[in-house]
Design a protein around this motif. Structure first.
Motif, PDB file in Angstrom:
ATOM      1  N   PRO A   1     -52.664 -35.209 -33.479  1.00 25.53           N
ATOM      2  CA  PRO A   1     -53.965 -35.887 -33.506  1.00 25.53           C
ATOM      3  C   PRO A   1     -54.036 -36.985 -32.448  1.00 25.53           C
ATOM      4  N   GLU A   2     -55.261 -37.365 -32.092  1.00 35.30           N
ATOM      5  CA  GLU A   2     -55.427 -38.536 -31.239  1.00 35.30           C
ATOM      6  C   GLU A   2     -55.009 -39.767 -32.030  1.00 35.30           C
ATOM      7  N   PRO A   3     -54.164 -40.623 -31.460  1.00 35.95           N
ATOM      8  CA  PRO A   3     -53.690 -41.788 -32.213  1.00 35.95           C
ATOM      9  C   PRO A   3     -54.771 -42.848 -32.372  1.00 35.95           C
ATOM     10  N   VAL A   4     -54.800 -43.458 -33.534  1.00 34.51           N
ATOM     11  CA  VAL A   4     -55.686 -44.590 -33.787  1.00 34.51           C
ATOM     12  C   VAL A   4     -54.814 -45.835 -33.890  1.00 34.51           C
TER      13      VAL A   4
ATOM     14  N   ALA B   1     -48.451 -37.030 -39.422  1.00 34.82           N
ATOM     15  CA  ALA B   1     -47.776 -35.944 -40.143  1.00 34.82           C
ATOM     16  C   ALA B   1     -48.725 -35.280 -41.133  1.00 34.82           C
ATOM     17  N   PHE B   2     -49.516 -36.085 -41.832  1.00 32.11           N
ATOM     18  CA  PHE B   2     -50.457 -35.540 -42.813  1.00 32.11           C
ATOM     19  C   PHE B   2     -51.550 -34.739 -42.111  1.00 32.11           C
TER      20      PHE B   2
ATOM     21  N   GLY C   1     -46.000 -26.578 -46.853  1.00 32.58           N
ATOM     22  CA  GLY C   1     -45.768 -27.086 -45.504  1.00 32.58           C
ATOM     23  C   GLY C   1     -44.869 -28.296 -45.509  1.00 32.58           C
ATOM     24  N   SER C   2     -45.016 -29.138 -46.519  1.00 29.09           N
ATOM     25  CA  SER C   2     -44.177 -30.323 -46.629  1.00 29.09           C
ATOM     26  C   SER C   2     -42.729 -29.936 -46.868  1.00 29.09           C
ATOM     27  N   ARG C   3     -42.526 -28.955 -47.745  1.00 31.51           N
ATOM     28  CA  ARG C   3     -41.148 -28.524 -48.012  1.00 31.51           C
ATOM     29  C   ARG C   3     -40.522 -27.932 -46.763  1.00 31.51           C
ATOM     30  N   GLY C   4     -41.334 -27.223 -45.989  1.00 35.15           N
ATOM     31  CA  GLY C   4     -40.810 -26.609 -44.775  1.00 35.15           C
ATOM     32  C   GLY C   4     -40.422 -27.623 -43.722  1.00 35.15           C
ATOM     33  N   SER C   5     -40.968 -28.840 -43.827  1.00 34.09           N
ATOM     34  CA  SER C   5     -40.654 -29.849 -42.816  1.00 34.09           C
ATOM     35  C   SER C   5     -39.724 -30.922 -43.362  1.00 34.09           C
TER      36      SER C   5
ATOM     37  N   GLN D   1     -38.172 -40.587 -40.558  1.00 36.69           N
ATOM     38  CA  GLN D   1     -38.192 -39.165 -40.875  1.00 36.69           C
ATOM     39  C   GLN D   1     -38.748 -38.322 -39.737  1.00 36.69           C
ATOM     40  N   ALA D   2     -39.670 -38.901 -38.973  1.00 38.65           N
ATOM     41  CA  ALA D   2     -40.286 -38.156 -37.874  1.00 38.65           C
ATOM     42  C   ALA D   2     -40.823 -39.128 -36.834  1.00 38.65           C
ATOM     43  N   VAL D   3     -40.825 -38.671 -35.597  1.00 41.43           N
ATOM     44  CA  VAL D   3     -41.381 -39.441 -34.487  1.00 41.43           C
ATOM     45  C   VAL D   3     -42.469 -38.589 -33.843  1.00 41.43           C
ATOM     46  N   HIS D   4     -43.675 -39.151 -33.695  1.00 42.94           N
ATOM     47  CA  HIS D   4     -44.787 -38.448 -33.061  1.00 42.94           C
ATOM     48  C   HIS D   4     -45.160 -39.195 -31.781  1.00 42.94           C
TER      49      HIS D   4
END
Length: 312
Positions: free
Chosen positions: A83-86, A114-115, A168-172, A286-289
């Protein structure tokens, strides 16, 4: 009710539109179109008893139409889509002042990158129903009115959407547990400090075992072509990337991005080079975007040409 009263709904309407599209520019256009529709209806003599309900319905349905037309563009997108960051206004994780569009101040914290990526797995109507119910807390009666579906149908749509999001959450790696804002801000400060200082061991100590690094260059800027999900590789990619851009005078400033701790990278002329968001839970990242696609950064100001691919 006058126009000033109607304007009070803009933050909510933007949040809904942004949650539907993942695009700041498209969300702003949708909100503006909804207000234009309200003005035209009144000019024709239509009495709008509940402007908020009218505008919410208009924004949601415009968002559904937008997603239907955007499907083909998403399928041909180069690399990973984020997504475009806010960048949120207020106080930054390091205590500094953070500036940003005031109308985005009430963007729901739950609309993290992530969501929003998970929402991409849903159909436009599923996305609208799930988001209105799960994020904004609308009852099924209101969700049905807004989407034009029956209450029973909305319940079924929501249950189906929730199952797909959970899968999808479980997969990630599973949905992260909550972390207090102050604690996550402090972790982000130490994280970026270690990354900027080249401290590999410190960085590894702050990464989850199944951490994932996501990069979006849109085929126009240098970014990962696929997600990286090994702590050592993620740490080395972060260290190497920051080392390269710092050689060009790029500086990093902490910020709240989509309600999460993050940072904005700017070149020596103050132009935006990229925006990074951290998904933090259970005391680790947990994640870097990382968003470097210049088209997704223009709403934040002038965009740097550092990192652009040749011919872009």
């Amino acid at each position: 009710m006058d126009d000033d009263d109607d304007d009070a709904y803009r933050p909510l309407l933007f949040s809904i539109a942004y949650g539907m599209t993942g695009s700041v520019g498209d969300a702003e256009d949708i909100v503006q179109d909804a207000y234009l529709g309200l003005t035209r209806a009144r000019q024709k003599g239509t009495t709008i008893a509940e402007p908020k309900a009218y505008l919410t319905t208009a924004v949601t349905r415009l968002g559904i139409d937008h997603l239907r037309s955007a499907r083909v563009r998403r399928e041909t997108y180069v690399g990973e889509w984020l997504p475009e960051p806010v960048v949120m206004p207020g106080i930054g994780p390091g205590g500094e002042d953070i500036t940003g569009p005031a109308e985005h101040a009430e963007l729901a914290d739950s609309l993290s990158m992530a969501f929003l990526v998970l929402l991409e797995s849903l159909s436009p109507v599923e996305r609208a129903v799930f988001m209105l119910r799960e994020v904004f807390g609308y009852g099924y009666r209101d969700v049905a009115r807004i989407t034009g579906k029956t209450e029973a149908n909305c319940r079924q749509i929501f249950a189906r959407a929730r199952q797909r999001i959970a899968a999808g959450s479980r997969g990630s790696g599973g949905p992260p547990g909550p972390m207090r804002r102050a604690e996550s801000a402090e972790l982000a400060r130490r994280f970026f400090e270690a990354a900027a200082g080249g401290d590999l061991d410190a960085l590894l100590g702050m990464l989850a075992p199944d951490v994932v690094l996501h990069g979006d260059g849109g085929g126009k800027a240098r970014a990962l072509t696929m997600a990286a999900n090994d702590p050592v590789r993620v740490a080395r990619l972060l260290l190497g990337g920051l080392r390269r851009v710092r050689a060009y005078g790029v500086t990093l400033r902490l910020a709240w991005v989509n309600g999460s701790p993050g940072a904005v990278l700017r070149d020596a002329d103050g132009r935006v080079a990229s925006v990074v968001e951290l998904s933090i839970a259970d005391g680790v990242v947990q994640a870097v975007h990382a968003v470097a696609n210049p088209d997704k950064l223009r709403h934040l100001g002038p965009v740097s040409d550092i990192g652009l691919l040749p011919g872009k």
